[in-house]
Structures are given as structure tokens and as C-alpha cells.
Design a protein around this motif. Structure first.
Motif, short mmCIF file in Angstrom:
data_model
loop_
_atom_site.label_atom_id
_atom_site.label_comp_id
_atom_site.label_asym_id
_atom_site.label_seq_id
_atom_site.Cartn_x
_atom_site.Cartn_y
_atom_site.Cartn_z
N ARG A 103 0.85 -1.19 0.00
CA ARG A 103 0.00 0.00 0.00
C ARG A 103 0.89 1.25 0.00
NH1 ARG A 103 -5.27 0.73 2.25
NH2 ARG A 103 -5.73 2.93 2.03
N GLY A 104 0.55 2.22 -0.84
CA GLY A 104 1.32 3.46 -0.90
C GLY A 104 0.46 4.64 -0.48
N VAL A 105 1.05 5.83 -0.53
CA VAL A 105 0.31 7.05 -0.21
C VAL A 105 -0.65 7.36 -1.35
CG1 VAL A 105 0.55 9.55 0.17
CG2 VAL A 105 2.22 7.95 1.15
N ARG A 106 -1.91 7.62 -0.99
CA ARG A 106 -2.91 7.91 -2.03
C ARG A 106 -2.52 9.18 -2.80
NH1 ARG A 106 -8.32 6.80 -2.83
NH2 ARG A 106 -9.50 8.47 -3.80
N GLY A 107 -2.43 9.07 -4.13
CA GLY A 107 -2.12 10.22 -4.96
C GLY A 107 -0.74 10.81 -4.68
N ALA A 108 0.24 9.94 -4.43
CA ALA A 108 1.58 10.41 -4.04
C ALA A 108 2.16 11.38 -5.08
CB ALA A 108 2.50 9.22 -3.86
N GLY A 109 1.92 11.10 -6.36
CA GLY A 109 2.46 11.96 -7.41
C GLY A 109 1.86 13.36 -7.35
N THR A 110 0.59 13.44 -7.03
CA THR A 110 -0.09 14.74 -6.95
C THR A 110 0.44 15.53 -5.75
OG1 THR A 110 -2.05 13.61 -7.80
CG2 THR A 110 -2.35 15.85 -6.95
N LEU A 111 0.60 14.85 -4.63
CA LEU A 111 1.10 15.54 -3.44
C LEU A 111 2.54 16.02 -3.67
CD1 LEU A 111 -0.34 13.19 -0.64
CD2 LEU A 111 -1.39 15.19 -1.74
N ALA A 112 3.33 15.21 -4.36
CA ALA A 112 4.71 15.62 -4.66
C ALA A 112 4.71 16.83 -5.59
CB ALA A 112 5.47 14.45 -5.29
N ALA A 113 3.79 16.84 -6.55
CA ALA A 113 3.71 17.98 -7.49
C ALA A 113 3.32 19.25 -6.74
CB ALA A 113 2.71 17.68 -8.60
N LEU A 114 2.43 19.12 -5.77
CA LEU A 114 2.02 20.29 -4.98
C LEU A 114 3.20 20.82 -4.16
CD1 LEU A 114 -1.54 19.20 -3.81
CD2 LEU A 114 -1.00 21.32 -5.05
N ARG A 115 3.94 19.89 -3.54
CA ARG A 115 5.07 20.34 -2.71
C ARG A 115 6.18 20.94 -3.57
NH1 ARG A 115 4.39 15.66 -0.13
NH2 ARG A 115 6.48 14.96 -0.64
N ALA A 131 5.78 24.51 1.67
CA ALA A 131 4.81 23.61 2.32
C ALA A 131 5.48 22.29 2.65
CB ALA A 131 3.62 23.37 1.39
N GLN A 132 5.31 21.85 3.90
CA GLN A 132 5.89 20.56 4.29
C GLN A 132 5.02 19.40 3.86
OE1 GLN A 132 6.16 20.95 8.53
NE2 GLN A 132 8.05 22.16 8.46
N ALA A 133 3.72 19.63 3.74
CA ALA A 133 2.81 18.55 3.43
C ALA A 133 1.59 19.08 2.69
CB ALA A 133 2.36 17.85 4.71
N ALA A 134 0.89 18.18 2.00
CA ALA A 134 -0.28 18.57 1.20
C ALA A 134 -1.37 17.52 1.35
CB ALA A 134 0.13 18.68 -0.27
N LEU A 135 -2.59 17.94 1.08
CA LEU A 135 -3.74 17.05 1.14
C LEU A 135 -4.75 17.56 0.11
CD1 LEU A 135 -4.23 14.66 3.08
CD2 LEU A 135 -5.55 16.21 4.53
N VAL A 136 -5.45 16.64 -0.56
CA VAL A 136 -6.43 17.08 -1.56
C VAL A 136 -7.79 16.50 -1.21
CG1 VAL A 136 -6.99 17.16 -4.02
CG2 VAL A 136 -4.59 17.05 -3.31
N VAL A 137 -8.79 17.38 -1.15
CA VAL A 137 -10.16 16.96 -0.88
C VAL A 137 -11.08 17.44 -2.01
CG1 VAL A 137 -9.95 16.74 1.63
CG2 VAL A 137 -10.47 18.98 0.62
N ASN A 138 -12.37 17.20 -1.83
CA ASN A 138 -13.33 17.40 -2.91
C ASN A 138 -13.42 18.84 -3.44
OD1 ASN A 138 -15.55 16.64 -4.62
ND2 ASN A 138 -16.86 17.70 -3.16
N ASN A 139 -13.39 19.80 -2.57
CA ASN A 139 -13.40 21.20 -3.00
C ASN A 139 -12.93 22.05 -1.83
OD1 ASN A 139 -15.61 21.23 -1.29
ND2 ASN A 139 -17.11 21.42 -2.91
#
Ligand SMILES: *Cc1c(COP(=O)(O)O)cnc(C)c1O
Length: 464
Positions: free
Chosen positions: A146-158, A164-172
Motif C-alpha cells: 500500500r502506498g500514499v494515495r495520490g503520491a504523485g499529486t502531493l509531490a507535485a504540490l510540494r 509547504a511541508q505537506a499537502a492534502l487534496v479533498v473534494n473542493n
């Protein structure tokens, strides 16, 4: 349409459809009706018709077959001729499987909420298509675990916001605000300024959204003036969170003051900055829009914003901030109900990593270019006898971003009646009806779609 049935003959009995098992069917038919029935195109023949077969691929067999059966019946009843059945089937089918018709945004509002805000870039559209199947959404292919959900997206945000030390993506973004408020302040107080009690679209009020989490709002300051001292005086043992809300759809001017994030960061309570519109770094054309990098640098623990406003991506809420706070949000049960889906994560990553999305391209385009496009469009339409004239236009960012900012643009003025005609066209076009005319503003139109826009006008002008 002529009836193929002898009006004096008894009603023909149809032989199609569900029959009670074993029940004998008697077929009593007039000679003419029998003749028509023989000529009613067969189901397998109709379903093999190339145009109808394409609709099976698009709409599914059940719906197409039901429509075929219905039109065969109408043929038997004499309402349509046998040779017209294929066309009647195609006519009766809905235009596409999904709801949502494409609409060319010629309103001059770059981010039009009623039109779905930001259009995705080609890279983001391709990423959505590629993500639709099964993929490594929550899987580390190297370890097989099991990996981090959407790891590529979180890395792109950082990567886009290194502070930013960390990121999270929700519905809106509304979901981002609710998650942060719930995880950090449910049952406690949220301190916020009376100058930041914002109502967004469709009657939703952000203070109501905050209060819906079970936190108590502790309002400070006045509409026009809130100082750091006001916050300091309000922060007591019950305070769970300070919220700085961006006034994203109105401005306050005159005798005004507000506390900066830097002044609130030292008060011993986490600071959430709802930035609204999603700039990652400052934008020269939008000096009053807050951005994630600056807010975090000033000391916000968490910032949140919509991904489908100035960022130009899919509908999503992005949370960026310090690792400990973001971890609290990710561990909160509510996160599970609010997290973004795989297609959104893919579109967001491609928006961040790929070429500038249409919103950014439009914002950064040369205003003189917009006027040139409007002039060329008007010229082309006039050559076909349409009463069209180019004029300078004031576009806006819209969608809860950059209130008060005017974007110099170009528009084609058509007679008012075109407003309604174009809404009914294919593709539908939404213009702006103003001063006894229908304005087609090119601000939010992809330059590659100028020809499409012209063709849409020519098409409705022809069939008027
Ligand atoms: C637009 C906006 C929201 C709501 O964002 P959604 O992505 O539409 O949920 C919340 N806060 C501010 C300040 C906004 O501008």
C-alpha cells in the motif's frame, strides 16, 4: 406521414414483446397491416446499421434496443414508413450518454461558476482519461505494498510550493475548510474577523459552514477594521483555530485595516488561511490576491484554496501546510468522506506539472491580442452578412477571485436576439447581453476555438 392501415380493418395484433409463457397468440390482421409488418425492419438489421451501432457503443444496448422496438411499433402502427425507421431511431436517442453539454464561454468571465469554472488543459484531460481504469492510486509498485494515495499529486504540490511541508487534496475548498475546522476546532472556538464573514455563490455563507462543524465562532473587530490586538484579546483557552478568510468576491476600501497572517501566527493557536482562488505564488496582474507561498512564509499553519479557480485545474480543495497539522487532518475520520477521487488527483497533477492551463494562458495573454481576435471574428461574420462589430470589453476573473480587477479584452457585438439563438446552438455559446446587444467576449475562449465560435454564430444565423 401516411397510414398504411385500412381504416375499416380491425386493429392489427402485434407479435413482438413479452408474451405470457405458453399463451397462444392469434394474429388477426388486415392485409395492409400484414404488408407493413413484413416490411418493418428487423431488430438485428437495425442494430447492425453502422450509425445505430455507434450509438450502442455510446449509450448501451438496452436503451438503443428499447428505442428500436418503439420505432418498429410506430412503423407497424403506420406512423412512420419502414425506410424512415433507422432515422427515427437515431432522432429519438439522446445526444450523448452523459449530462453536461459543452458551452463556449464567451461571457468575458474567465472563471464562470455556472459553466464549471476552469477548463482543463489538454494534459489534464489526457491524465483523466489515463487514470480512469485501475492504477497505482494507493500502491507502491516497487514494494508491492500500500502506498500514499495520490503520491504523485502531493509531490507535485510540494514541488510547486516548496515552503509547504505537506499537502492534502479533498473534494473542493469548502470541504477543505470543513475538514480543517472540524479537526482543529470542533467543540472549541474559531476566531475570525467581522470583515471576513463572506457569502459565496448560491447563498452559501462561510461562517455558517464553519459553525456547521460544531465550532463556536468568536467574531472580532468590525466590518472595516480588525487589528492584531482584536485577535489577541479574543484568543483564550477555548480558542482552537484562527481563520483568515480571503474576501474573494468583494472589496472593502476607505478607512480599513486588517491584521496580517504574520501578526496572528504568534498567538499560540493554529492559523488557517482560506485563500479562495489558488495562486501558488504572487501574480503581477492580481496584486490583491493572496498566494499560498506568501501565506505559509508569513506563518500560516495551513492554507486552503480551490483547484478550479486561478490554478486552472479540476474541482478540488487543496490544503498545504506544516507536516504535523496536515497529519492531524489526514488522520481525521472526516478526511475519508472528503478525499478526492483518482481522476481529480490525475488532473491536478497534470495541471501542476504540464503546460500552462487555459486559465493561466488567458490571464497572461496580451490584451491587444484579444482585441485582434475580436476584430478578426467580427470581420469574418460581417463577410457572411451578419451585423457584427468588434469593441473593447472589460473582462473579469470571476468565480470568487480577484474582485474589482478588470481585464482588458475584445468582444464582438451582435444583435440581442443572438443571445438566445447561440444558447440553443451546437456547440452552445454563452455571451453577455448588454446595452441592446449580445457581446461575445474572447477573454475565456481558447484562441484555438475562435473558428468554432465563428461557425456557431454562422450556423444559427443560417437557420434563423
Ligand atoms: C470559492 C471559495 C470557497 C469555496 O470553494 P469551492 O472550491 O467552491 O468549495 C471558499 N472560500 C473562499 C474564500 C472562496 O473564494
Amino acid at each position: 406521414m401516411t397510414a398504411h392501415r385500412d381504416p375499416t380493418a380491425p386493429e392489427p395484433t402485434t407479435t413482438h414483446g413479452d408474451r405470457a409463457a405458453g399463451a397462444p397468440t392469434t394474429t388477426v390482421a388486415a392485409p395492409n397491416a400484414a404488408g407493413t409488418r413484413r416490411r418493418v425492419p428487423r431488430t438485428d438489421v437495425l442494430l447492425a446499421d453502422p450509425a445505430i451501432a455507434r450509438r450502442v457503443a455510446d449509450l448501451g444496448r438496452d436503451l438503443v434496443k428499447a428505442t428500436v422496438t418503439e420505432m418498429q411499433q410506430r412503423c407497424r402502427d403506420g406512423a412512420i414508413a419502414p425506410e424512415s425507421v433507422p432515422a427515427a431511431v437515431l432522432d429519438a436517442l439522446p445526444p450523448r450518454a452523459a449530462t453536461g453539454r459543452p458551452v463556449v464561454n464567451a461571457t468575458g468571465v474567465l472563471l464562470h461558476t455556472n459553466l464549471g469554472r476552469a477548463p482543463l488543459s489538454a494534459a489534464a484531460r489526457a491524465a483523466v482519461a489515463a487514470s480512469c481504469g485501475t492504477g497505482d492510486l494507493e500502491l507502491d509498485l516497487r514494494t508491492g505494498r500500500r502506498g500514499v494515495r495520490g503520491a504523485g499529486t502531493l509531490a507535485a504540490l510540494r514541488a510547486a510550493v516548496p515552503v509547504a511541508q505537506a499537502a492534502l487534496v479533498v473534494n473542493n475548498n469548502a470541504a477543505a475548510v470543513v475538514l480543517a475546522a472540524t479537526a482543529l476546532a470542533a467543540g472549541r472556538e474559531i476566531v475570525l474577523s467581522r470583515g471576513e464573514l463572506v457569502q459565496i455563490g448560491d447563498g452559501f455563507r462561510l461562517p455558517d459552514l464553519l459553525a456547521s462543524t460544531g465550532a463556536r465562532l468568536h467574531e472580532v473587530g468590525t466590518t472595516n477594521w480588525t487589528s492584531a490586538e482584536d485577535y489577541r484579546a479574543a484568543v483564550g483557552p477555548d480558542a482552537g483555530l484562527i481563520v483568515k478568510l480571503h474576501r474573494s468576491n468583494f472589496t472593502i476600501s476607505g478607512f480599513t485595516a486588517e491584521a496580517g497572517i504574520g501578526e496572528l501566527a504568534g498567538l499560540g493557536v493554529p492559523v488557517l488561511a482560506d485563500l479562495g482562488s489558488g495562486l501558488l505564488v504572487p501574480h503581477p496582474l492580481l496584486p490583491d490576491e493572496p498566494d499560498a507561498t506568501t501565506a505559509l512564509r508569513e506563518g500560516a499553519d495551513v492554507v486552503c484554496f480551490s483547484a478550479d479557480k486561478l490554478l486552472g485545474g479540476p474541482q478540488a480543495g487543496v490544503l498545504l501546510g506544516n507536516a504535523a497539522t496536515l497529519d492531524r487532518l489526514r488522520r481525521h475520520p472526516l478526511y475519508r468522506a472528503l478525499r478526492a477521487d483518482k481522476m481529480t488527483l490525475a488532473a491536478l497533477e497534470a495541471t501542476l506539472r504540464g503546460p500552462a492551463p487555459p486559465v493561466a494562458a488567458a490571464l497572461d495573454a496580451d490584451p491587444a491580442d484579444r482585441m485582434r481576435r475580436a476584430t478578426a471574428l467580427a470581420h469574418l461574420l460581417r463577410a457572411s452578412g451578419i451585423e457584427a462589430a468588434a469593441e473593447r470589453s472589460d473582462g473579469v476573473v470571476g468565480g470568487g477571485s480577484a474582485p474589482g480587477v478588470r481585464l482588458v479584452s475584445g468582444a464582438v457585438r451582435l444583435p440581442t436576439r443572438y443571445g438566445e439563438l447561440l444558447r440553443g446552438g451546437d456547440p452552445a455559446v454563452l455571451g453577455r447581453v448588454a446595452d441592446d446587444g449580445c457581446l461575445l467576449d474572447v477573454l475565456a475562449v481558447d484562441p484555438a476555438d475562435d473558428r468554432l465560435l465563428a461557425d456557431a454564430v454562422l450556423a444559427v444565423a443560417r437557420c434563423r
